[in-house]
Write a protein that holds these residues in place. Structure first.
Motif, PDB file in Angstrom:
ATOM      1  N   ARG A 152      22.273 -11.273   1.101  1.00 34.15           N
ATOM      2  CA  ARG A 152      22.521 -12.733   0.959  1.00 34.15           C
ATOM      3  C   ARG A 152      23.590 -12.830  -0.083  1.00 34.15           C
ATOM      4  O   ARG A 152      23.688 -12.138  -1.258  1.00 34.15           O
ATOM      5  N   SER A 153      24.436 -14.028   0.000  1.00 29.76           N
ATOM      6  CA  SER A 153      25.479 -14.244  -0.802  1.00 29.76           C
ATOM      7  C   SER A 153      24.858 -14.340  -2.396  1.00 29.76           C
ATOM      8  O   SER A 153      25.656 -14.113  -3.330  1.00 29.76           O
ATOM      9  N   ASP A 154      23.912 -14.804  -2.407  1.00 33.10           N
ATOM     10  CA  ASP A 154      23.369 -15.189  -3.816  1.00 33.10           C
ATOM     11  C   ASP A 154      23.021 -13.689  -4.338  1.00 33.10           C
ATOM     12  O   ASP A 154      22.591 -13.569  -5.459  1.00 33.10           O
ATOM     13  N   ARG A 155      23.376 -12.712  -3.839  1.00 33.13           N
ATOM     14  CA  ARG A 155      23.112 -11.448  -4.295  1.00 33.13           C
ATOM     15  C   ARG A 155      23.714 -11.152  -5.703  1.00 33.13           C
ATOM     16  O   ARG A 155      23.123 -10.486  -6.660  1.00 33.13           O
ATOM     17  N   PHE A 156      24.851 -11.747  -6.028  1.00 29.37           N
ATOM     18  CA  PHE A 156      25.524 -11.943  -7.345  1.00 29.37           C
ATOM     19  C   PHE A 156      24.643 -12.511  -8.324  1.00 29.37           C
ATOM     20  O   PHE A 156      24.583 -12.215  -9.536  1.00 29.37           O
ATOM     21  N   VAL A 157      23.545 -13.438  -7.751  1.00 27.55           N
ATOM     22  CA  VAL A 157      22.865 -13.949  -8.767  1.00 27.55           C
ATOM     23  C   VAL A 157      21.574 -13.540  -9.093  1.00 27.55           C
ATOM     24  O   VAL A 157      20.939 -13.198 -10.257  1.00 27.55           O
TER      25      VAL A 157
ATOM     26  N   ARG B 241      31.231 -16.857  -1.881  1.00 24.40           N
ATOM     27  CA  ARG B 241      29.937 -17.589  -1.893  1.00 24.40           C
ATOM     28  C   ARG B 241      29.076 -17.501  -0.624  1.00 24.40           C
ATOM     29  O   ARG B 241      27.701 -17.873  -0.713  1.00 24.40           O
TER      30      ARG B 241
ATOM     31  N   ARG C  71      26.337 -21.440   1.287  1.00 25.92           N
ATOM     32  CA  ARG C  71      26.546 -21.835  -0.177  1.00 25.92           C
ATOM     33  C   ARG C  71      27.894 -22.624  -0.568  1.00 25.92           C
ATOM     34  O   ARG C  71      28.249 -22.876  -1.581  1.00 25.92           O
TER      35      ARG C  71
ATOM     36  N   ARG D 172      24.324 -13.233  10.351  1.00 27.68           N
ATOM     37  CA  ARG D 172      23.407 -14.336   9.982  1.00 27.68           C
ATOM     38  C   ARG D 172      22.373 -14.744  10.790  1.00 27.68           C
ATOM     39  O   ARG D 172      22.460 -14.463  11.983  1.00 27.68           O
TER      40      ARG D 172
END
Lengths: 215, 215, 215, 215
Positions: free
Chosen positions: A119-124, B30, B34, B119
Motif C-alpha cells: 500500500r502506498s502508505d508503506r512509506f508511513v 501517494r 490517498r 488494487r
DNA sequence: AATGAATGAGAGTTCATTCAT
DNA sequence: GATGAATGAACTCTCATTCAT
C-alpha cells in the motif's frame, strides 16, 4: 488466575479473533481502504463500537492481521534459512511450497498481506515495509549462500533475484485469489508448485531454446 | 477547422496532458486513493475545478492514465507477439527489456500502473482488469507458442508461467521505485535485465545445484 | 491586486466574519463544547463543510474568536498601562468601564471569552491562558505602579488584588449575560460602573463600618 | 434493621463516597465534560459499570457533588446571615475566610463547584443555578442589611456588589487552583484574606489616591 | 454487589463534485 | 476556459449507558 477469569480471557480472545477473521475477509474482498469499520463489524456480527474495545483503530486492525500472521510466516522463514540440512534451491522450493499451501488453507490472509504490504502508505507505516523486507532478507541470504555453495548461478544479482522470486510468488497469490489460477485442490497446488520450480530453478528454456539463445 | 480553432484544440490537449502528467506524479507518490483532486491540481498548477472540464471524475483521470499509457504498451506487446522473426524466449526477453527501459524513462507511469492494476477496486473497474489481462494474454500466447515450437519447457503450466513472468517484472518495478533496486543508469538496467534473463530463462540453478536437485 | 481580486478577497473575509459572528452567538448560547459545527453552520446559513474552508477545525474557530477580539482588548489595555496621564486608580476605573461598555456593544463576544477562557483544556491550549495572563499582567503592573505612587494601598498583595479586580468584572459579565444584572441601557451601565468603583476603590465600608471594624 | 444490614448500608455509603471523591478529583483535573465515566471509575478503583449502581448518570454524579458539598456550605452561609452577633462587614469577612480555608482543606471540591457552576449547561441544570443563587441571595441579604445598619456604603447596588464579592472570591479560587495564587500554608492564607478584606471592604485606594479621585 | 463486554447515537472531519462568476 | 466557494455524503472514532454473567 482462577478458572472463571481464565474463561473470560479466553472469551475475550475469541471475540478478538472473531473480529480479526471478519476483518481479513472483508479486507480481502474490498481492500483495506474500501472497507468501512462497520463492514468488519457486520461481518463479525458485532456492533462497530466493539471493534474499538479490541483495537485502537482501523489501522490497528490491519496491523494486527500483519503481526499475527506474517510474523508466524517470518519465523518459519528464518528457521528455514538457518537450517543446515537443506541446500539453497531446496530452501527456495520449500518457501514457495509453504506459500502455495498457505494459499489453500487461508487464502484471505495471504491476499490481504500481499495486497496491503505494498500500500502506498508503506512509506508511513514502517512495520509493513519491515514485514516485507524481513522476508526479503531471508530469501536474499539464501540466494547468496546458494551462490557461495555453487548451487545457484553466480550470474544472478542476489538482490534482484530475490525480488523476482517474491514477485513470482506474489502474483501467483493474486492469480489464485482472482480465481485465474486454480490452486484449490492438492493436485492443482502440486501443478503450480511444479511450474514455479521449473520456471525459477530450471529456467523456462528447453535445451533447444537455450542453444538458439546462445548469444 | 480553422487555424485558430485548431490551436485552441491543441492548447486544450496541452492542458489535458499537463493535468495527466501531474496526476501520474502524485498518484505515484501517494497512491490513487490517498491523492486528492486538489493535489493533482496543485501539482499541475491549475484550479481543481478545471480538472472537471477535462475529466469526468477522479476515477476517470486514473482510467485515462491507463488507457493512454498502458494502451501503447499493449499495442507494442501485441505486435511483438505477432512478430515471426523472434523466438518465444527472445520475445520474453524483449518484453522485460521494454519494461525495464520504460522504468528509466517514465518510472512514475509504470509505478502507477503497477500499483493500481492490482488494487482492490479491480473488481469494480473492468477496464483495469482487462488492461492487465490484455498484457497477460500476450505473454500467455507467447509461452504456449514457445512450448509448441519446443523452445520453452513443456513442463510449464503456461498460465502460471505467465503470472510468474509478470510478477517478477512487477516486483522489480516496485523495487526500482522504492529505490531498493538500482535501475537508473544504463549499466544498472543492463545488470537487472541480465538477472531477469538468467533467472527466468536459464533458471537460478547451476549444473551442480541441478544435479543435487535431481529428484 | 486588481479590483476583481480585491472584491473576492473582501467577500471571502465577509464569509469568514459571518461564520465567526455565528460561532460567537452559538458559543455564547450553548457553550463551546455543546455547540456542534453544524450549529455554527446553520446559524451562519451555510453548509458545515464551508466552515472547514475558512478554519482548520472547531477549535480553530474558537481560537480565532479569541485572537481577533481579545487581542484588540489586550492592545487597549497595554496602551492604558503605558499612559502617563492617568493615575493607577483612574486606569483601573477605565478598564472596568471599558469592559462594561463592551458588554453592551458585544455581549456575546465577552461571554464567550469569559466562559471559555477558563475551560478545563486551558492546560492544553496555552494561547488562552496567555490571553488571560496578558490582561492579568497589565492590571498587576498598574496596581504595583499605583502602590509605588502612593495611590493604592500598600497593604494589598498586588497579585491577589489583580485577581480580585478581574474576578469582580468577570462575574458582572456573567450576571449581565444571565440577565440577573441589568446592564443594557447607558443608565444601568453607569450604575454598575459606579458600584464597581465604589466597591473596589473606596471599599464597601462606610466610615461607621470602618470604625467598628478597626481590628 | 439488623446489624448486618446496617453494615451493608454503611459499606454501600462508603462505596458511594469513594466514587464521589474520585469524581471530584478528576472533575477538578479535567473538567466535567472532558472526564469520562471510566476516568472516575479508574480513579475510584472500581469498574465503571458500578457507578451506575450508585448514580443514575454522569450528570447525576456531578449533581451529587454539588448537593452534598455546596449544600453544607449553603447551610453555614444561611446560619451566618441569621446570626445577630456579627455586623455585615464581619459576616462578609467570615464568608471569604470560610472559602479560603476550604480551599486549603478541599481544593478540588471548591474547584469543581466554581468551574462547573458557571458552565454553559447552567441553562439546562436548574439545580446548579439555584445552588449559585442560594449563596448569592445570602450575600445579597447581608449587604442590604449592612446598608440598612449604616455599615456598608449606601452607594452600592447590593445586587452588583454581591456579584463583585463572589467574583473576587471565585477568581481567587481559580488562581489558587492554577497555582498562581499561593494559598497552601496558613500564612499564605492569612495574607490572601488580608488582601480580600483590604480590597473589598477598605477599598484599594489610599487617602492620597482618594483625594485625587474626588470627582 | 460487581464487572466489563457490548451497543449505537452523535460529533468532527475529509474531500469529490457542482456551479456561479 | 478558469476559478475556488459551496455543498453534503461518507467515514472514523468517542463514550455514556445497558445488561448478561
Amino acid at each position: 488466575m482462577g478458572e472463571a477469569e481464565k474463561k473470560t480471557v479466553d472469551l475475550a480472545q475469541d471475540r478478538r479473533k472473531q473480529i480479526l477473521r471478519a476483518a481479513v475477509e472483508v479486507f480481502a474482498e474490498r481492500g483495506f481502504h474500501r472497507t468501512r469499520v462497520s463492514d468488519i463489524a457486520r461481518r463479525a456480527g458485532v456492533a462497530y463500537g466493539l471493534i474499538y474495545h479490541y483495537f485502537d483503530s482501523k489501522d490497528h486492525v490491519l496491523n494486527s492481521v500483519f503481526e499475527e500472521n506474517w510474523g508466524v510466516f517470518l519465523k518459519v522463514l528464518g528457521d528455514l534459512r538457518d537450517s543446515e540440512e537443506l541446500t539453497a534451491p531446496a530452501k527456495l522450493e520449500r518457501i514457495s511450497a509453504l506459500l502455495i499451501d498457505a494459499l489453500q488453507v487461508a487464502p484471505s490472509i495471504i491476499q490481504v498481506i500481499i495486497q496491503e504490504i505494498s500500500r502506498s502508505d508503506r512509506f508511513v507505516h514502517a512495520e509493513k515495509v519491515s514485514a516485507f523486507t524481513g522476508a526479503f532478507d531471508v530469501v536474499h541470504d539464501i540466494i547468496v549462500a546458494g551462490q557461495a555453495a555453487g548451487d545457484l548461478s553466480p550470474r544472478l544479482d542476489p538482490r534482484v533475484a530475490a525480488y523476482i522470486f517474491f514477485g513470482a510468488l506474489e502474483t501467483i497469490c493474486t492469480g489464485a485469489m482472482l480465481g485465474t489460477i486454480q490452486c484449490k485442490t492438492p493436485e492443482e497446488a502440486t501443478r503450480v508448485k511444479a511450474t514455479v520450480k521449473e520456471a525459477l530453478l530450471q529456467g523456462m528454456l528447453t535445451d533447444k531454446g537455450s542453444e538458439k539463445d546462445a548469444t
